[in-house]
Scaffold this active site. Structure first.
Site, PDB file in Angstrom:
ATOM      1  N   GLN A  36       0.646  -9.360  -5.361  1.00  0.00           N
ATOM      2  CA  GLN A  36       0.662 -10.296  -4.242  1.00  0.00           C
ATOM      3  C   GLN A  36      -0.307  -9.885  -3.085  1.00  0.00           C
ATOM      4  OE1 GLN A  36       4.292 -11.454  -2.509  1.00  0.00           O
ATOM      5  NE2 GLN A  36       4.023 -10.476  -0.552  1.00  0.00           N
ATOM      6  N   ARG A  65      -1.660 -11.369   1.112  1.00  0.00           N
ATOM      7  CA  ARG A  65      -1.826 -12.375   2.127  1.00  0.00           C
ATOM      8  C   ARG A  65      -3.024 -11.905   2.919  1.00  0.00           C
ATOM      9  NH1 ARG A  65       2.355  -9.325   3.936  1.00  0.00           N
ATOM     10  NH2 ARG A  65       2.139  -8.507   6.077  1.00  0.00           N
ATOM     11  N   ASN A  66      -3.824 -11.014   2.252  1.00  0.00           N
ATOM     12  CA  ASN A  66      -5.143 -10.545   2.959  1.00  0.00           C
ATOM     13  C   ASN A  66      -6.301 -10.921   2.099  1.00  0.00           C
ATOM     14  OD1 ASN A  66      -4.155  -9.546   5.634  1.00  0.00           O
ATOM     15  ND2 ASN A  66      -2.973  -8.076   4.256  1.00  0.00           N
ATOM     16  N   GLY A  99       2.868  -1.532  -3.539  1.00  0.00           N
ATOM     17  CA  GLY A  99       2.190  -0.494  -2.817  1.00  0.00           C
ATOM     18  C   GLY A  99       2.862   0.087  -1.425  1.00  0.00           C
ATOM     19  N   ARG A 100       1.735   0.548  -0.655  1.00  0.00           N
ATOM     20  CA  ARG A 100       2.561   1.046   0.617  1.00  0.00           C
ATOM     21  C   ARG A 100       3.384   0.048   1.432  1.00  0.00           C
ATOM     22  NH1 ARG A 100       1.032   1.244   5.496  1.00  0.00           N
ATOM     23  NH2 ARG A 100       1.515   2.937   6.770  1.00  0.00           N
ATOM     24  N   ASP A 101       4.308   0.124   1.992  1.00  0.00           N
ATOM     25  CA  ASP A 101       4.904  -0.745   2.948  1.00  0.00           C
ATOM     26  C   ASP A 101       4.744  -2.373   2.507  1.00  0.00           C
ATOM     27  OD1 ASP A 101       6.460  -1.063   5.203  1.00  0.00           O
ATOM     28  OD2 ASP A 101       4.685  -1.272   6.478  1.00  0.00           O
ATOM     29  N   ALA A 113       5.670  -5.996   1.955  1.00  0.00           N
ATOM     30  CA  ALA A 113       6.404  -6.822   3.026  1.00  0.00           C
ATOM     31  C   ALA A 113       7.055  -6.201   4.047  1.00  0.00           C
ATOM     32  CB  ALA A 113       7.626  -7.532   2.396  1.00  0.00           C
TER      33      ALA A 113
END
Ligand SMILES: [Zn+2]
Length: 393
Positions: free
Chosen positions: A198, A200-201, A292-294, A296
């Site tokens: 996923q 959004r970047n 991955g890290r953090d 959402a």
């Protein structure tokens, strides 16, 4: 016989969108019904229902499911669901609607009719309880909490027939694939073990590395973009898409990646949202979700690996899809490679770290972004975007 993972709940996909040929008549009929406006998160959820991404839900949740999902991540039918999917309405408007009545759900901004809902229940929720359970905070500085606390007081439950997918199919032509469509693409490729990544970047080298770890152990990868409303300062979807396209074209083996996007809007609920993200990727046909890290997360509300741990805290069998839990990835100048703390023995000063804030500064000042951080093709696209922003400012 399909070798793909079953949709959530074990049945078949349940898209709630009415077939195209029947929509015009139903929209005319809906014009005569009481209209209830939806905020952007509710519109996103409606489109997720329409496309079948929220299988097996048949509409917006009633009180028992709202409470069960908030406190125990479970609906009254015993099916796992980590975040309540609800529709809110102002008290005076809700008061004018009877149980059993059909209402028209309209986009609160444009007024366009999106769906017909049969109201089976009206109820008032404890919004603080929802926030405490789902977001682990009631701080209204948290953007997801803010939206829940700002929503009107009455929830309207009931089955939904969707009449529109909004602008998404046109705006994101070539990217807007419904779960039935991604499943068909996976089958056509002969994939059964599929990881979802996923984003959004735009994808930098750390994301590329995560994606490639997934490809090493699966048949293929779905790069799945969040297309719903974003936070101010996020890169617009078209710029992000062209950056990801150029990365895939230049650095991935043809036939290992499928790109798609869905209309989900981020709630920033951290670990709970990681579970929702996994759940609906299972509906898209994925067996794994890269976490991955953090994942959402927002601000400092969640620990960097809370979204990893929560998959161990849910009852076995809640989800068929599994997380691919991967530590923070970085370029190490001593290893001369991408790595994580599991694979690189060196210290922090040997590793390249660029924060999001620092990266924006570098683009704004036209400083050279290291190619160990991001591929040249991606940097060029982002620099052109930031240059345009500066001229427009
Ligand atoms: Zn190293």
């Amino acid at each position: 016989m399909s070798t793909l993972v079953r949709p959530h709940g074990g049945g078949s996909l349940k898209p709630l969108l009415l077939p195209r040929t029947e929509r015009a008549d139903e929209v005319r009929r809906a014009e005569t019904l009481t209209k209830v406006p939806l905020v952007s998160r509710e519109v996103s959820d409606l489109f997720m229902l329409a496309m079948g991404a929220y299988t097996p839900l048949e509409g917006f949740m009633g009180e028992e499911d709202w409470r069960g999902c908030s406190t125990d991540m479970m609906m009254s039918n015993g099916i796992f669901w980590p975040i309540p999917i609800t529709l809110s309405c102002h008290a005076d408007l809700a008061g004018s609607i009877g149980i059993g009545e059909e209402i028209a759900l309209v986009d609160g901004t444009s007024g366009v009719i999106l769906a017909v809902q049969t109201v089976t229940e009206k109820y008032t929720i404890d919004r603080e309880l929802e926030c405490r359970e789902v977001f682990r905070t009631t701080d209204t500085a948290h953007p997801g909490v803010y939206k829940v606390m700002a929503q009107p007081p009455v929830n309207l439950a009931g089955p939904v027939i969707a009449l529109s997918e909004g602008h998404y199919p046109d705006t994101y032509k070539g990217l807007y694939h419904r779960p039935a469509e991604t499943r068909a693409m996976f089958e056509a490729n002969g994939w059964s073990k599929v990881a979802a990544f996923q984003t959004r970047n735009p994808m930098h080298r750390s994301h590329e590395y995560l994606a490639k770890i997934a490809i090493e152990i699966c048949d293929g990868l779905l790069i799945h973009q969040v297309l719903g409303a974003l936070k101010p300062g996020d890169i617009p979807a078209d710029v992000r898409s062209s950056a990801i396209d150029s990365l895939v074209r230049n650095y991935f083996v043809p036939g290992t990646v499928i790109q798609a996007g869905c209309p989900i809007e981020m709630r920033y609920a951290g670990p709970r949202e990681a579970l929702l993200h996994a759940l609906f990727r299972q509906n898209f046909g994925c067996t794994h979700l890269v976490v991955g890290r953090d994942h959402a997360g927002v601000g400092n509300y969640y620990g960097p690996f809370d979204a990893h741990h929560i998959f161990d805290a849910i009852p076995p069998g809640s989800l068929e899809i599994q997380p691919l839990r991967i530590d923070i990835t970085f370029f190490c100048y001593k290893c001369k490679a991408m790595a994580t703390r599991k694979t690189c023995p060196h210290s922090a000063e040997d590793r390249l770290a660029v924060s999001g804030t620092r990266l924006r500064e570098m683009f704004a000042g036209r400083e050279a972004v290291p190619e160990e951080f991001s591929r040249r093709e991606v940097i060029d696209i982002l620099q052109a975007y930031y240059d345009g922003q500066m001229q427009g400012a």
